[in-house]
Design an enzyme around this catalytic site. Sequence first.
Site, PDB file in Angstrom:
ATOM      1  N   CYS A  87     -48.550  47.767 -43.318  1.00 18.64           N
ATOM      2  CA  CYS A  87     -47.990  46.545 -42.759  1.00 18.64           C
ATOM      3  C   CYS A  87     -48.150  45.399 -43.750  1.00 18.64           C
ATOM      4  O   CYS A  87     -49.101  45.362 -44.525  1.00 18.64           O
ATOM      5  CB  CYS A  87     -48.712  46.209 -41.449  1.00 18.64           C
ATOM      6  SG  CYS A  87     -48.051  44.779 -40.571  1.00 18.64           S
ATOM      7  N   ASP A  88     -47.209  44.491 -43.705  1.00 21.05           N
ATOM      8  CA  ASP A  88     -47.316  43.255 -44.470  1.00 21.05           C
ATOM      9  C   ASP A  88     -46.873  42.114 -43.560  1.00 21.05           C
ATOM     10  O   ASP A  88     -45.884  42.247 -42.839  1.00 21.05           O
ATOM     11  CB  ASP A  88     -46.449  43.292 -45.734  1.00 21.05           C
ATOM     12  CG  ASP A  88     -46.777  42.138 -46.659  1.00 21.05           C
ATOM     13  OD1 ASP A  88     -47.827  42.188 -47.317  1.00 21.05           O
ATOM     14  OD2 ASP A  88     -46.000  41.164 -46.697  1.00 21.05           O
ATOM     15  N   THR A  89     -47.607  41.019 -43.584  1.00 21.54           N
ATOM     16  CA  THR A  89     -47.316  39.874 -42.718  1.00 21.54           C
ATOM     17  C   THR A  89     -47.256  38.607 -43.541  1.00 21.54           C
ATOM     18  O   THR A  89     -48.060  38.407 -44.450  1.00 21.54           O
ATOM     19  CB  THR A  89     -48.408  39.728 -41.627  1.00 21.54           C
ATOM     20  OG1 THR A  89     -48.461  40.936 -40.858  1.00 21.54           O
ATOM     21  CG2 THR A  89     -48.130  38.552 -40.706  1.00 21.54           C
TER      22      THR A  89
ATOM     23  N   LYS B  24     -46.989  49.296 -50.207  1.00 16.22           N
ATOM     24  CA  LYS B  24     -48.390  49.583 -49.873  1.00 16.22           C
ATOM     25  C   LYS B  24     -48.548  51.006 -49.348  1.00 16.22           C
ATOM     26  O   LYS B  24     -49.461  51.735 -49.743  1.00 16.22           O
ATOM     27  CB  LYS B  24     -48.895  48.582 -48.827  1.00 16.22           C
ATOM     28  CG  LYS B  24     -49.024  47.163 -49.338  1.00 16.22           C
ATOM     29  CD  LYS B  24     -49.396  46.218 -48.197  1.00 16.22           C
ATOM     30  CE  LYS B  24     -49.483  44.776 -48.664  1.00 16.22           C
ATOM     31  NZ  LYS B  24     -49.843  43.862 -47.568  1.00 16.22           N
TER      32      LYS B  24
ATOM     33  N   GLY C  75     -43.656  43.342 -41.488  1.00 24.47           N
ATOM     34  CA  GLY C  75     -42.925  44.575 -41.744  1.00 24.47           C
ATOM     35  C   GLY C  75     -43.890  45.727 -41.622  1.00 24.47           C
ATOM     36  O   GLY C  75     -45.026  45.645 -42.081  1.00 24.47           O
TER      37      GLY C  75
END
Length: 194
Positions: free
Chosen positions: A69-71, A50, A106
């Site tokens: 960010c990735d959740t 991203k 992350g």
Amino acid sequence: MKIILASKSPRRKEILENLGLKFDIVTADADESSDITDPEELVMTLAARKGRAVIEKLADKSDCLVIACDTLVYADGEFLGKPKDKSDAERMIRLLSGKKHSVVSGIYLYLNGKEVGAAAQTKVAFDEMTDAEIERYVSSSEPYDKAGGYAVQGLASVYISGLEGDYFNVVGLPVNLLCKTLKKEFNLNINDIR
């Protein structure tokens, strides 16, 4: 320094605003398919994709801090993203009911050519929910744009009996990890970049 949030998440936007940061939002499509099975490795990989997709769109990258960010929710060996529909939301909430699960995020940070990734994990304990409680919850609008089908800060909060780790990680951006990583890797104190 210019700050770019590489996310259209209203929760991430609100968290950064609450920290007093001034930033722009820039998003780009990134491939989210992966065969990675380790939760932390997966979210760091997706956050980097991203962030890099946004960096490609920037005309001027100098002195520009990009935050991506990735959740995801990880329960019983399964990654839970955003529910596709009501039956998927119900399946997810049943999976979480009465158990502990992990919320894994992350982050990807970019500044002046340097890229850094890190991950945070928070354990969340859910109370056992009755069929009626699950039905009432999935009939609300809350589950449908959230990983795992719930919002810790919303209607689901009445079923959450405990957290181990960063609360903001569960909301969508691990603030503690973000601040520590900025300080360690870029010698930036969050209070100095407002």
